[in-house]
Design an enzyme around this catalytic site. Structure first.
Site, mmCIF file in Angstrom:
data_model
loop_
_atom_site.group_PDB
_atom_site.id
_atom_site.type_symbol
_atom_site.label_atom_id
_atom_site.label_comp_id
_atom_site.label_asym_id
_atom_site.label_seq_id
_atom_site.Cartn_x
_atom_site.Cartn_y
_atom_site.Cartn_z
ATOM 1 N N LEU A 86 38.016 24.122 53.769
ATOM 2 C CA LEU A 86 37.075 23.571 52.797
ATOM 3 C C LEU A 86 37.605 23.777 51.358
ATOM 4 C CD1 LEU A 86 33.814 24.936 54.375
ATOM 5 C CD2 LEU A 86 34.689 22.655 54.539
ATOM 6 N N GLY A 87 38.085 24.710 51.223
ATOM 7 C CA GLY A 87 38.656 25.195 49.682
ATOM 8 C C GLY A 87 39.153 26.583 49.977
ATOM 9 N N GLY A 100 38.994 30.167 47.216
ATOM 10 C CA GLY A 100 38.870 30.740 45.983
ATOM 11 C C GLY A 100 39.701 32.127 45.569
ATOM 12 N N PRO A 109 40.966 31.490 51.385
ATOM 13 C CA PRO A 109 40.501 30.126 51.724
ATOM 14 C C PRO A 109 39.085 30.144 52.579
ATOM 15 C CG PRO A 109 42.267 30.884 53.182
ATOM 16 C CD PRO A 109 42.052 31.950 52.119
ATOM 17 N N ASP A 156 30.049 36.803 38.742
ATOM 18 C CA ASP A 156 30.711 35.602 38.998
ATOM 19 C C ASP A 156 30.179 34.490 39.236
ATOM 20 O OD1 ASP A 156 33.262 34.647 38.805
ATOM 21 O OD2 ASP A 156 33.810 34.949 40.893
ATOM 22 N N PHE A 166 39.663 35.128 46.226
ATOM 23 C CA PHE A 166 39.591 36.068 47.232
ATOM 24 C C PHE A 166 40.421 35.402 48.636
ATOM 25 C CE2 PHE A 166 38.713 39.312 44.713
ATOM 26 C CZ PHE A 166 37.496 39.434 44.561
ATOM 27 N N LYS A 215 34.869 32.455 55.531
ATOM 28 C CA LYS A 215 35.779 33.163 54.340
ATOM 29 C C LYS A 215 36.837 34.132 54.699
ATOM 30 C CE LYS A 215 34.871 35.382 49.871
ATOM 31 N NZ LYS A 215 33.997 36.133 49.012
#
Length: 834
Positions: A523-524, A526, A530, A642, A528, A545
């Site tokens: 999905l993406g 970040g 994928p 964040d 820390f 995550k």
């Protein structure tokens, strides 16, 4: 309305041919003021002449401070009838009135009084008062008209502010329409003579602020300010003819005025000679509780409590559901009716309060303090009373009839009033007994709930174990019980998860759900690691995550995120389903959000049009409520650290949910600020005190929220404003705001006619308040939620932090970087503060 006057030719010749320059401070029948000339008062403190406000080309006759930089206008004659060119003349007409004439000899403004005299003169006094008088103006007993009787938006020292009981004339203030138009705006400040007269700030027909009760020396509300008493003298006059207040500075050298700004800010300004600018000494709306009747009838407002509204003792919310949503405007109602006929009512003593609205109150000066209570008890309409002597209002007592509205609590100062209640509400023994029964009921409910929860947990655990065994058999990855216990011990090296039971997913289950972490399921990514989409054996969709080994998020951050999210329950926070840890693999299992993250919409040229303004506004409010829950309403006081558009996920109905709590910190109940040497977050969203010094607080999240809000409105990233690389989005918004062009910020994909302009401007205003440089200037999230949902007067924002890239990039640019423009918005995990 403009009207035409006819004059003898001799007078016209004296106006246009004989007058070469104006007199020093006086206009006579043979001397006038043309556009371009000024009349200067004795002492040269004030000047009168023609002017154009702001960017307008219209011409007005006004009075302004003569020697101050710029042009601070304090009075305008023809507010509603401007001249369109510079042909205007201010002169004495044949009937003795002071008039403005345009080039065609029409008069858009006149003093318009019945004088029947031709020997009148006009003089500008050193106080700023323009007077029209018969014969010599040095003898003020012959004054026929004065500008002080017709205030504009400014109250100068010596001016009356009040009401003439005989004529009905109100010495009131009315704001300008805008900084470019001095016409009558929507805000006014005037005295309401009903009941015991008080001053109100109005927005159109609605009251938005109440001044409070005056005594003979000063304003009683809000809390007495020693600085006011030291610098100013007040006079409160109330008799059969008139009621008004005047004020004067104790030092003649002090330049001051009361100003009603076009945006609705009612304030006292003082001229600072050192900085050469006006400084706000006092303003009307200082906090949420200053808004008129914010807690409704019988509600009391306190800014030191959360929520700010509470019901008085003996009362309960009229609309409990609205109170849960922090809307207390419906107020409260009595639990027990009054028993007037039997005389069995009592009184609740309230201290340190702003007395209720006095429109339904009267002062009886003939009563002593001891007689007030009996007077109230003998009148079935009486709802409260107060001793005028004890509160410094004069003699006698004040008695209220009807609902008690607009009560505010102060930590210090304020008044003492007595609220009428049924005697049963004042019986302490019954109250204690009732409290005991309530406590027993709560204990019983808690015990039953725990038993039910324990039974459900056992059933859930047995079901989960059977499902895990089926999955492991399917994958051929059977794990022995001893191995699973070792995994749990690996995860809990410092005392475990504080006794929390939380689903532990087997690695095989996660591998199967994500098709061995297939790229097609990604999905993406970040800061820390994928994030993958997965589907459990039961059919439930999940988001996994997977923390990369070099992500910087170790066991501590991992435990932190699991513990935090597991304790949070809110519709605008992402829900965590469990965790998985085996060897060096650490993963978090979230609910799946089908519409990905917010940034994938607002920053995408093809998808941004899918978010209409109404949906964007709903997203803004929902994010604010989520952050408010973290700061004030959850069991833990949490700072996210964040917040950014990519950490706001959207469900199938485009409802936002805040995610990624790996960097969050828990605060103690009384803790307001903390410090760290390990600065983490994302460029463009970090507050200045955090980025520069490692200081963070709830106001750090407020700053980040303000950035997200402005990004949602504009569809542009703060960290990389493409129109001008030297300026951030925040800086661009600030420039538009100063130039009164804030609506130009709106995303071009949004049709202007599909949104409410006042709603957009309110959001921009809130965003600028959130990104102010000083944390103390930023509002709390509870104030943000209130301002977003209500038409209320807000403070003017100060220059925001990081308005320009040069303010920050040279000091915090990463090694080898080219600036602050973040392409992938990954979180910074190691940045030592200096």
């Amino acid at each position: 309305m403009a009207f035409e006057l006819r004059y003898p030719y001799g007078l016209l010749i004296s106006i246009f041919l004989l007058q070469i320059c104006s007199a020093v401070d006086t206009i006579t029948p043979t001397q006038s003021i043309k556009d371009g000339e000024t009349l200067v008062s004795e002492g040269e403190k004030f000047a009168l002449g023609f002017f154009s406000p702001g960017n307008s080309r219209n011409r007005y006759v006004g009075i302004w401070y003569n020697k101050l930089p710029g042009q601070t206008v304090v009075w305008v004659a023809n507010r509603e009838t401007p001249l369109t060119d510079s042909s205007g003349v201010l002169t004495i007409a044949g009937d003795g009135n002071l008039v403005i004439l345009d080039g065609s000899l029409k008069s858009p403004w006149s003093t318009n009084i019945s004088i029947l005299a031709s020997n009148t003169n006009a003089m500008l006094l050193g106080s700023g008062n323009l007077i029209l008088c018969r014969d010599n103006c040095d003898n003020h007993t012959t004054t026929l008209w004065e500008s002080f009787n017709y205030p504009a938006h400014v109250l100068l020292p010596g001016m009356k502010h009040g009401f003439n009981r005989k004529t009905g004339h109100n010495w009131s203030l009315t704001s300008w329409r805008s900084q470019n138009d001095p016409g009558n705006g929507e805000f006014s400040n005037r005295l309401d003579p009903e009941g015991w007269p008080e001053f109100y700030l109005w927005k159109g027909p609605d009251r938005i602020w109440r001044n409070g009760i005056w005594n003979s020396q000063r304003l009683v509300h809000p809390m007495p300010d020693r600085n006011v008493e030291i610098n100013f003298n007040f006079s409160y006059i109330s008799n059969e003819d008139e009621v008004y207040v005047t004020s004067n500075a104790k030092k003649d050298s002090l330049i001051t005025m009361m100003d009603l700004d076009y945006s609705g800010i009612f304030q006292r300004l003082i001229w600072n000679e050192e900085s050469h600018r006006w400084v706000q000494f006092w303003s009307a709306l200082q906090d949420q509780c200053d808004n008129y009747a914010v807690c409704g009838p019988y509600g009391i407002c306190s800014v030191t409590r959360t929520p700010v509204c509470e019901c008085l003792q003996g009362f309960e919310p009229k609309s409990p559901q609205n109170w849960l949503m922090r809307d207390g405007s419906d107020g409260c109602e009595r639990r027990m009716s009054l028993d007037c006929r039997n005389g069995s009512d009592g009184f609740l003593r309230l201290e340190h309060v702003k007395s209720p609205d006095t429109r339904k109150a009267r002062l009886d000066a003939s009563l002593s303090s001891n007689q007030c209570e009996n007077e109230c008890l003998n009148n079935c309409s009486c709802t409260a009373y107060a001793s005028a002597d004890a509160n410094g209002w004069g003699n006698g007592c004040v008695i209220w009839y009807g609902d008690l509205i607009d009560i505010k609590f102060f930590d210090d100062g304020g008044d003492v009033i007595y609220v009428r209640l049924a005697v049963s509400e004042l019986d302490t023994r019954k109250s204690k007994s009732s409290l005991g029964r309530k406590r027993m009921l709560v204990i019983a409910i808690v015990i039953i709930s725990l038993v039910v929860l324990l039974l459900l947990s056992c059933g859930c655990w047995r079901w989960r174990m059977r499902r895990k065994m089926r999955v492991l058999l399917y994958l051929g990855l059977m794990v022995k019980e001893s191995s699973r216990e070792n995994l749990s011990r690996t995860f809990e090296p410092k005392g475990g998860m504080n006794g929390m039971e939380f689903p532990l997913f087997d690695l095989g289950t996660v591998v199967a759900a994500t098709e061995n972490f297939s790229d097609s399921k990604k999905l993406g990514e970040g800061g820390f690691g994928p994030v993958y989409k997965g589907k459990l054996f039961s059919g439930q969709e999940i988001a996994v995550k997977r923390l990369s080994r070099n992500s910087g998020q170790g066991t501590e951050e991992f435990r932190n995120e699991v513990m935090l999210i597991s304790k949070l329950q809110h519709r605008n926070l992402v829900k965590i389903l469990g965790y998985c840890i085996q060897g060096e693999e650490k993963m978090l299992i979230y609910e799946y959000m089908p519409n990905n993250s917010l940034d994938s919409y607002i920053f995408d040229q093809s998808r941004r049009a899918l978010l209409a303004w109404s949906k964007r506004f709903d997203i803004i409010v929902a994010i604010a409520r989520g952050v408010l829950y973290l700061h004030e309403d959850s069991r833990l006081r949490i700072i996210h650290r964040d917040l950014k558009a990519s950490n706001v996920l959207l469900d199938n109905e485009m409802n936002p949910k805040i995610s990624d709590f790996g960097l969050a910190r828990i605060f103690g109940g009384n803790q307001t600020q903390a410090n760290t040497r390990r600065v983490v977050g994302t460029y463009g969203y970090m507050s200045p005190e955090y980025a520069m010094n490692g200081l963070f607080s709830v106001k750090s999240d407020v700053f980040s929220f303000g950035v997200i809000l402005l990004e949602i409105i504009s569809g542009k990233k703060n960290s990389c404003y493409v129109d001008d690389p030297s300026i951030t989005l925040i800086g661009h918004v600030w420039e538009l705001w100063k130039e009164d062009r804030a609506l130009e910020l709106l995303d071009p994909s949004i049709m202007v006619n599909t949104c409410a302009e006042n709603e957009v401007l309110r959001c921009i205003h809130v965003g600028l308040l959130c990104v102010q440089e000083s944390p103390s200037d930023r509002p709390t999230m509870s104030a943000v939620v209130f301002m977003l949902g209500n038409e209320t007067t807000m403070n003017q924002p100060k220059k925001p932090a990081f308005s320009f890239q040069d303010d920050f990039k040279d000091r915090n640019r990463p090694t080898g970087g080219t600036g602050l423009c973040s392409i992938n918005e990954m979180s910074i995990t190691e940045l030592e503060s200096r």
